[in-house]
Enzyme design. Structure first.
Site, PDB file in Angstrom:
ATOM      1  CD  GLU A   1      41.797  44.303  46.057  1.00 61.24           C
ATOM      2  OE1 GLU A   1      42.366  45.289  46.536  1.00 61.24           O
ATOM      3  OE2 GLU A   1      41.507  44.224  44.863  1.00 61.24           O
TER       4      GLU A   1
ATOM      5  CG  ASP B   1      39.997  47.469  45.123  1.00 60.20           C
ATOM      6  OD1 ASP B   1      41.074  47.473  45.745  1.00 60.20           O
ATOM      7  OD2 ASP B   1      39.837  46.855  44.052  1.00 60.20           O
TER       8      ASP B   1
ATOM      9  CB  THR C   1      40.848  40.360  40.893  1.00 59.51           C
ATOM     10  OG1 THR C   1      41.625  40.560  42.069  1.00 59.51           O
ATOM     11  CG2 THR C   1      39.604  41.221  40.978  1.00 59.51           C
TER      12      THR C   1
ATOM     13  CB  THR D   1      44.459  40.976  39.570  1.00 59.05           C
ATOM     14  OG1 THR D   1      44.014  41.786  40.663  1.00 59.05           O
ATOM     15  CG2 THR D   1      43.360  40.956  38.537  1.00 59.05           C
TER      16      THR D   1
END
Length: 603
Positions: free
Chosen positions: A430, A452, A428, A410
C-alpha cells in the site's frame, strides 16, 4: 491497424534454433552474469520486466533454466520483497493474471488482504469522525491479513513447474548476501525516516546509525532470509497457522513502538483465526473487446479491470488514431472522469456487495456515458455515476461520486516464457513503506492495505460499496492486464500508482494500440490522471507540452502537478516474428529493468 500486427507471424528459423537450444535440461546452461539495467530488451525464450535489475535477473535465470512464466513471476516477486520492500513483500497482497498458452485461457488469482473478522463499517471512525489518514496508515488498525505468500503458493500449485521452496530460494540468497543500495532505495527510507524511527525493529533494519544506508553500500536482510527459509521448509502454514503468523498477530495487536516516540500508533484486532481463514480466490477475469483485441483484467475487488474496460468501451467509437494529440488526450481524460464516477459507486468486494460487473463493461452502458463527452468542453467534476443496469443515453446521474485517496506505492512485474505463457502481476503493501512496522525478527514490513476502504461513505446518503466489514477485501485499483490478438498474446502491462494505476494502464494501452507508439515509448509518455476531480493530476513533463496544454486548457481541462512520478510500469509484447519485447520505465523510480533469455540480435 497500424498500431499493432494483425497476425503473430511465423516463428523464424532463428527462433526454432533458439528453442532447440532452450530444451536442455534445467540447470545445465551456465547462468549469464547480471546485465546492466535497461528499459528494453528483445529476444527469444522468454522475457521479464520489473522495477529492479536484481529481481529481473533472478526471473530471467529461472526461465533460462527451464522454468515457466509462473515460476519466474514468483521468484521475481520474492526478490522484489528484498530489493523493493517499501512497495511490496511478504506482508502484503496483490493480483495475479495468467495466460495459459496450452489452453488459450486467462486466469486470475485474488491475493488481496482481508480485514479482521471483528471489523465493521466504523473501523476508522472515532467519536463520529474519521480518524486522520496518517494515523490510520501507521498503525495496527490498517493492517490486513497478508495474501502474498498464499498467492505464490497457489499460482505455483496450479500452473507452475517448481516448488515454492525452489522459487523463493534465489530471494533468500539475495537477502542473505545483500545487494547494492541505489538512490531510490535510499530516498524511500529518507522519506519515511520519521515514522520508521518510531519502531525499533524498523529503525534497526533501515536506519542503521540513524540514517538510511548509503547509495552504493551493500544492504543485507538476514531476518527476511530466515523468513524465506522457513517458508521454503514448511510452506505457507508458517504464516497462516504458525510462528511467523503468531509474530504478525502480536505486532498488529501490540505495535512495537518506541516508548519515547510521540507518534500515535493505534493497535489492530487481527487474530490467529483471521490468518487461518485466509484464502486466495481464483476469479473469472474481466474481458473487454477493443479495436479487435481482447483485453483481460482483474475483476472486483479490484476496480482495475472494470474501470479500464469501461473507459476503453467509452473510447471505442472515437477514432483516437486520427486525432491531434490534444484532442486524443481530451477524450482520454474524459473517459476516466466518467468511468471513475461509476467505479466509486458500484465496485467493492463481491462477497459483500452486488457488483454489476457485466453491465459496467457492456458497450451499451459505455455508449450512454460516451455521449456525455463534449469534444470542445471538459466535464465538471465530480460528475455523478449512472446505473449500468438501466443505461439511459446521455443521462447524467444526480449524486456526485468523488474518488477517495488510495496509496500509490506498489510494484508490477510482467513475465513471458518460451511456451507463450504470460503473467502480469501487481503486488503491494500500500503506502510507501506500508504501515512502517517491521515484524520483529522477521525482516518484512506489514501492509496498511485496510486504508483502501472508505473511512466514511464517499457520498452521504448513498450506499458505499467500499466500507470496511468482517473479512472484507478493500477495493483496489491494481490493473494487471493481458491483451490477446486472435487468442494469442499481444502484450501485457501493469503499473503501481494507487488509483492512478487505472489511468496509467489506459494511457499505455491507447498509446500503443491507437497512437502507434512503441511499448517503451507508451510507458515513457508524460502522464495525466483524471479521476473525477476538478483538476487532473499530471507530471511536470505533461505540463511542459506547451501547445498541447494550451489546447487542453482551452477545452476547460484543469491540471495539478504531483510531487512524484505517476506509476512505474512494466510490460512485455510478442512481436510479429515470435520474439519477445520486454519494456520498463526509462527514468521513473530510477528506471526499470527489462531482460530476455536470449537477446536477438545478439549483444
Amino acid at each position: 491497424m497500424a498500431a499493432h500486427r494483425s497476425t503473430l507471424g511465423r516463428i523464424t528459423a532463428v527462433t526454432a534454433i533458439a528453442a532447440l537450444v532452450g530444451t536442455a535440461a534445467p540447470g545445465t546452461a551456465a547462468a549469464a552474469p547480471p546485465t546492466p539495467k535497461s528499459p528494453t530488451a528483445v529476444g527469444y525464450l522468454g522475457a521479464v520486466s520489473s522495477i529492479d535489475a536484481d529481481a529481473t535477473a533472478i526471473g530471467t535465470k529461472i526461465l533460462r533454466e527451464g522454468g515457466n512464466a509462473v515460476d519466474a513471476a514468483v521468484a521475481t516477486a520474492a526478490a522484489l520483497g528484498v530489493t523493493d520492500p517499501f512497495s511490496a513483500g511478504f506482508g502484503g497482497g496483490g493480483f495475479f493474471v495468467y495466460y495459459d498458452a496450452r489452453t488459450g485461457k486467462v486466469h486470475t488469482l485474488d491475493g488481496r488482504e482481508t480485514a479482521p473478522s471483528s471489523a465493521n463499517e466504523n473501523l476508522f471512525v472515532e467519536n463520529g469522525k474519521a480518524i486522520p489518514f496518517p494515523e490510520a496508515v501507521t498503525s495496527g488498525l490498517g493492517v490486513g491479513v497478508p495474501g502474498t505468500p498464499a498467492t505464490w503458493d497457489e499460482a505455483l500449485r496450479k500452473w507452475g513447474t517448481r516448488s515454492l521452496a525452489k522459487a523463493v530460494k534465489p530471494a533468500e540468497d539475495l537477502a542473505r548476501k545483500g545487494f547494492t543500495v541505489d538512490q531510490t532505495f535510499n530516498t524511500q527510507i529518507a522519506n519515511n525516516a520519521a515514522r520508521f524511527s518510531a519502531f525499533p525493529s524498523t529503525r534497526s533494519l533501515y536506519l542503521p546509525g540513524g540514517a538510511p544506508p548509503a547509495v552504493g553500500s551493500t544492504f543485507k536482510n538476514p531476518d527476511l532470509a530466515g523468513t524465506y527459509a522457513q517458508l521454503a521448509a514448511k510452506g505457507t502454514d508458517v504464516l497462516y497457522r504458525g510462528p511467523i503468523g503468531a509474530d504478525v498477530v502480536d505486532t498488529v495487536r501490540k505495535p512495537p513502538v518506541d516508548p519515547a516516540s510521540t507518534l500515535k500508533v493505534r493497535p489492530g484486532d487481527m487474530t490467529a483465526a483471521d490468518l487461518a481463514k485466509y484464502r486466495v480466490v481464483e476469479r473469472k477475469p474481466t474481458k473487454t473487446r477493443y479495436r479487435g483485441l481482447d483485453v483481460y483484467g482483474m475483476p472486483a475487488p479490484s476496480s482495475g479491470g472494470l474501470t479500464v474496460g469501461e473507459a476503453l468501451n467509452i473510447l471505442e467509437n472515437t477514432k483516437l488514431s486520427k486525432l491531434e494529440k490534444a484532442d486524443y488526450l481530451h477524450y482520454f481524460l474524459e473517459s476516466t472522469r466518467y468511468a471513475f464516477a461509476d467505479r466509486n459507486r458500484w465496485i467493492g468486494d463481491p462477497a459483500f456487495v452486488d457488483v454489476p460487473a457485466k453491465e459496467l463493461i457492456s458497450q451499451k452502458f459505455a455508449d450512454s456515458r460516451a455521449c456525455l463527452i463534449d469534444s470542445a468542453k471538459a466535464g465538471t467534476s465530480p460528475v455523478a455515476p449512472a446505473d449500468p443496469r438501466k443505461p439511459t443515453p446521455c443521462m447524467a446521474g444526480t449524486n456526485p461520486a468523488p474518488t477517495p485517496y488510495e496509496g500509490e506505492n506498489t510494484t508490477h512485474l510482467t513475465v513471458a516464457d518460451r511456451w507463450g505463457n504470460v503473467v502480469a502481476y501487481t503486488l503491494t503493501i500500500e503506502q510507501e513503506g506500508g504501515s512502517g512496522i517491521v515484524v520483529p525478527g522477521r525482516g518484512f514490513l506489514l501492509n496498511n492495505e485496510l486504508t483502501d476502504f472508505s473511512f466514511t461513505p464517499v457520498t452521504p446518503g448513498v450506499p458505499d460499496p467500499n466500507l470496511p466489514g468482517p473479512a472484507k477485501r478493500p477495493r483496489s485499483s491494481m490493473a494487471p492486464t493481458i491483451v490477446l490478438d486472435h487468442g494469442k498474446p499481444f502484450l501485457a502491462v501493469g503499473s503501481p500508482g494507487g488509483a492512478s494505476i487505472i489511468t496509467t494502464v489506459l494511457q499505455i494501452l491507447t498509446g500503443r494500440i491507437d497512437r502507434g507508439l512503441k511499448l517503451v515509448d507508451a510507458i515513457a509518455e508524460p502522464r495525466a490522471s483524471q479521476r473525477n476531480s476538478a483538476a487532473a493530476q499530471v507530471e511536470q513533463a505533461f505540463l511542459d507540452q506547451t501547445e498541447v496544454l494550451k489546447a487542453l486548457k482551452a477545452k476547460g481541462q484543469g491540471f495539478s502537478t504531483t510531487p512524484a512520478e505517476i506509476g512505474a510500469a512494466t510490460g512485455v509484447e510478442r512481436l510479429r516474428d515470435g520474439r519477445w519485447l520486454a519494456a520498463a520505465e526509462p527514468t521513473r523510480r530510477g528506471g526499470g529493468s527489462a531482460a530476455v533469455v536470449l537477446p536477438w540480435p545478439p549483444r
